[in-house]
Design a protein around this motif. Structure first.
Motif, mmCIF file in Angstrom:
data_model
loop_
_atom_site.group_PDB
_atom_site.id
_atom_site.type_symbol
_atom_site.label_atom_id
_atom_site.label_comp_id
_atom_site.label_asym_id
_atom_site.label_seq_id
_atom_site.Cartn_x
_atom_site.Cartn_y
_atom_site.Cartn_z
ATOM 1 N N GLY A 12 55.529 81.571 71.224
ATOM 2 C CA GLY A 12 55.772 80.144 71.397
ATOM 3 C C GLY A 12 54.828 79.268 70.602
ATOM 4 N N ARG A 13 53.769 79.857 70.031
ATOM 5 C CA ARG A 13 52.834 79.093 69.213
ATOM 6 C C ARG A 13 53.408 78.862 67.822
ATOM 7 N NH1 ARG A 13 47.410 79.122 70.327
ATOM 8 N NH2 ARG A 13 47.334 77.694 68.554
ATOM 9 N N ARG A 14 53.073 77.738 67.233
ATOM 10 C CA ARG A 14 53.490 77.423 65.875
ATOM 11 C C ARG A 14 52.281 77.502 64.942
ATOM 12 N NH1 ARG A 14 57.462 72.586 64.337
ATOM 13 N NH2 ARG A 14 58.825 74.195 65.186
ATOM 14 N N LYS A 15 52.479 78.105 63.786
ATOM 15 C CA LYS A 15 51.433 78.185 62.770
ATOM 16 C C LYS A 15 51.907 77.457 61.531
ATOM 17 C CE LYS A 15 48.161 79.510 59.932
ATOM 18 N NZ LYS A 15 46.899 78.752 59.857
ATOM 19 N N ILE A 16 51.267 76.324 61.225
ATOM 20 C CA ILE A 16 51.568 75.608 59.983
ATOM 21 C C ILE A 16 50.862 76.336 58.844
ATOM 22 C CG2 ILE A 16 51.196 73.473 58.688
ATOM 23 C CD1 ILE A 16 51.570 71.943 61.277
ATOM 24 N N ILE A 17 51.630 76.678 57.816
ATOM 25 C CA ILE A 17 51.099 77.459 56.706
ATOM 26 C C ILE A 17 50.671 76.560 55.552
ATOM 27 C CG2 ILE A 17 51.613 79.284 55.041
ATOM 28 C CD1 ILE A 17 53.761 80.253 57.083
ATOM 29 N N SER A 18 51.551 75.621 55.171
ATOM 30 C CA SER A 18 51.266 74.807 53.993
ATOM 31 C C SER A 18 52.151 73.572 53.987
ATOM 32 C CB SER A 18 51.488 75.622 52.709
ATOM 33 O OG SER A 18 52.792 76.177 52.694
ATOM 34 N N PHE A 19 51.796 72.641 53.101
ATOM 35 C CA PHE A 19 52.559 71.415 52.889
ATOM 36 C C PHE A 19 52.994 71.377 51.426
ATOM 37 C CE2 PHE A 19 49.548 70.754 56.291
ATOM 38 C CZ PHE A 19 50.289 70.140 57.289
ATOM 39 N N HIS A 20 54.172 70.784 51.167
ATOM 40 C CA HIS A 20 54.737 70.828 49.816
ATOM 41 C C HIS A 20 55.304 69.472 49.425
ATOM 42 C CE1 HIS A 20 54.452 75.238 49.518
ATOM 43 N NE2 HIS A 20 54.499 75.134 50.833
ATOM 44 N N GLY A 21 55.065 69.106 48.156
ATOM 45 C CA GLY A 21 55.531 67.832 47.641
ATOM 46 C C GLY A 21 56.253 67.990 46.323
ATOM 47 N N PRO A 22 56.512 66.896 45.623
ATOM 48 C CA PRO A 22 57.292 66.931 44.379
ATOM 49 C C PRO A 22 56.711 67.904 43.365
ATOM 50 C CG PRO A 22 56.971 64.670 45.104
ATOM 51 C CD PRO A 22 56.111 65.520 45.991
ATOM 52 N N GLY A 23 57.608 68.628 42.706
ATOM 53 C CA GLY A 23 57.188 69.555 41.674
ATOM 54 C C GLY A 23 56.924 70.959 42.168
ATOM 55 N N THR A 24 57.203 71.221 43.446
ATOM 56 C CA THR A 24 57.007 72.569 43.981
ATOM 57 C C THR A 24 58.322 73.326 44.013
ATOM 58 O OG1 THR A 24 55.823 73.782 45.711
ATOM 59 C CG2 THR A 24 57.438 72.183 46.430
ATOM 60 N N ASP A 53 47.824 73.408 64.995
ATOM 61 C CA ASP A 53 48.777 74.422 64.543
ATOM 62 C C ASP A 53 48.411 74.982 63.172
ATOM 63 O OD1 ASP A 53 50.231 74.108 66.837
ATOM 64 O OD2 ASP A 53 51.780 72.835 65.959
ATOM 65 N N THR A 54 47.751 74.199 62.353
ATOM 66 C CA THR A 54 47.331 74.679 61.038
ATOM 67 C C THR A 54 46.135 75.612 61.144
ATOM 68 O OG1 THR A 54 48.107 72.621 60.024
ATOM 69 C CG2 THR A 54 46.621 73.981 58.717
ATOM 70 N N LEU A 55 45.197 75.274 62.016
ATOM 71 C CA LEU A 55 43.945 76.008 62.096
ATOM 72 C C LEU A 55 43.931 77.087 63.172
ATOM 73 C CD1 LEU A 55 41.522 72.981 61.639
ATOM 74 C CD2 LEU A 55 41.992 74.788 59.978
ATOM 75 N N GLY A 56 44.960 77.125 64.013
ATOM 76 C CA GLY A 56 44.965 78.094 65.107
ATOM 77 C C GLY A 56 43.923 77.777 66.163
ATOM 78 N N MET A 57 43.635 76.490 66.349
ATOM 79 C CA MET A 57 42.651 76.040 67.331
ATOM 80 C C MET A 57 43.362 75.335 68.475
ATOM 81 S SD MET A 57 39.846 74.631 64.554
ATOM 82 C CE MET A 57 39.068 73.529 65.727
ATOM 83 N N SER A 58 42.654 75.142 69.575
ATOM 84 C CA SER A 58 43.228 74.451 70.716
ATOM 85 C C SER A 58 43.146 72.941 70.510
ATOM 86 C CB SER A 58 42.491 74.832 72.003
ATOM 87 O OG SER A 58 41.178 74.291 71.999
ATOM 88 N N ARG A 59 43.995 72.205 71.229
ATOM 89 C CA ARG A 59 43.942 70.747 71.160
ATOM 90 C C ARG A 59 42.591 70.228 71.645
ATOM 91 N NH1 ARG A 59 48.827 67.936 71.588
ATOM 92 N NH2 ARG A 59 47.521 66.078 71.761
ATOM 93 N N VAL A 60 42.009 70.926 72.636
ATOM 94 C CA VAL A 60 40.710 70.514 73.168
ATOM 95 C C VAL A 60 39.647 70.589 72.080
ATOM 96 C CG1 VAL A 60 38.884 71.074 74.820
ATOM 97 C CG2 VAL A 60 41.288 71.179 75.528
ATOM 98 N N GLN A 61 39.643 71.680 71.320
ATOM 99 C CA GLN A 61 38.686 71.823 70.220
ATOM 100 C C GLN A 61 38.874 70.736 69.174
ATOM 101 O OE1 GLN A 61 39.772 76.029 69.431
ATOM 102 N NE2 GLN A 61 37.564 76.416 69.392
ATOM 103 N N ILE A 62 40.132 70.488 68.796
ATOM 104 C CA ILE A 62 40.419 69.467 67.787
ATOM 105 C C ILE A 62 39.957 68.093 68.265
ATOM 106 C CG2 ILE A 62 42.261 68.242 66.588
ATOM 107 C CD1 ILE A 62 41.735 70.958 65.403
ATOM 108 N N THR A 63 40.257 67.753 69.511
ATOM 109 C CA THR A 63 39.862 66.459 70.063
ATOM 110 C C THR A 63 38.345 66.302 70.040
ATOM 111 O OG1 THR A 63 41.809 66.393 71.506
ATOM 112 C CG2 THR A 63 39.954 64.976 72.093
ATOM 113 N N ARG A 64 37.632 67.356 70.424
ATOM 114 C CA ARG A 64 36.173 67.305 70.441
ATOM 115 C C ARG A 64 35.601 67.094 69.042
ATOM 116 N NH1 ARG A 64 35.143 72.115 72.345
ATOM 117 N NH2 ARG A 64 34.708 73.061 70.311
ATOM 118 N N GLU A 65 36.115 67.836 68.066
ATOM 119 C CA GLU A 65 35.580 67.740 66.712
ATOM 120 C C GLU A 65 35.933 66.403 66.064
ATOM 121 O OE1 GLU A 65 33.415 69.672 65.979
ATOM 122 O OE2 GLU A 65 33.792 71.456 67.169
#
Length: 223
Positions: free
Chosen positions: A62-74, A177-189
């Protein structure tokens, strides 16, 4: 020396006239639509004319892992001739309206064999993509949560066309989702980085206000 990337764009922009001269379909995907659906077999290659998309995997947990982002020219999902089971769990979604040139595998194979410069660019692109996975597996995996976040924000800021305001359209959930961290960790940082005056946050958006200070918190492998 090439830096790791989370955002890929302009790697194939020089080939646009060549792509336009060969058989293709032109398609537009609206914000929130899938360019590549979960469970869809690898059956086409898309060249991005405009817009941004996110490439991710939905894990069976059920977890999502964001791998990358893509823009024009890819080009995504790239070109190869093997079928990998893991690709059935991958998906690409439009973050804005995205216009593409779409090629079947056989159409792109013909161009790949005909154009040596294109073939070399495809190989080099895969090398850059593999470098991202090596960066995450070998380097990011062992960093403290603050360093992981700073590395990601720095790489996105210096690679994406953000403008002078250096604003990223990312939520805390996207970062987690990109870093594989919890929301709590992200909020703290994020709270600590705000306190240091390095960034500011608004709903669904981050603005880097002190890039040199952010860079100082990153690892040498990143900068």
């Amino acid at each position: 020396m090439l830096m790791p990337r989370y955002y890929f764009a302009d790697d194939f922009s020089a080939f646009l006239p060549y792509f336009l001269s060969h058989p293709h379909l032109r398609k537009v995907f609206r914000k929130g639509e899938y360019l590549w659906k979960p469970g869809q077999p690898y059956d086409r290659v898309q060249y991005y004319l405009s817009g941004d998309a996110v490439h991710f995997s939905d894990h069976e947990s059920g977890r999502r892992k964001i791998i990358s982002f893509h823009g024009p020219g890819t080009l995504l999902p790239g070109y190869h001739t093997e079928d990998f089971h893991i690709e059935l769990s991958l998906a690409t979604m439009a973050l804005s309206d995205v216009e593409v040139l779409e090629f079947t595998i056989s159409q792109f194979r013909a161009m790949f064999r005909e154009n040596q410069d294109l073939a070399e660019s495809v190989v080099n692109w895969y090398s850059r993509y593999v470098n991202l996975f090596l960066f995450e597996t070998i380097h990011q995996e062992f960093n403290p949560s603050r360093v992981k976040l700073c590395n990601l924000l720095y790489l996105l800021t210096v690679r994406r066309p953000l403008g002078p305001e250096r604003s990223l359209a990312m939520t805390q959930e996207d970062l987690a989702d990109t870093l594989g961290m919890s929301r709590v960790q992200i909020t703290r940082e994020l709270s600590d980085l705000r306190r240091r005056g390095i960034l500011s946050t608004a709903r669904g958006r981050l603005t880097i206000t002190d890039l040199p200070a952010l860079e100082a918190l990153c690892t040498a492998e990143t900068v």
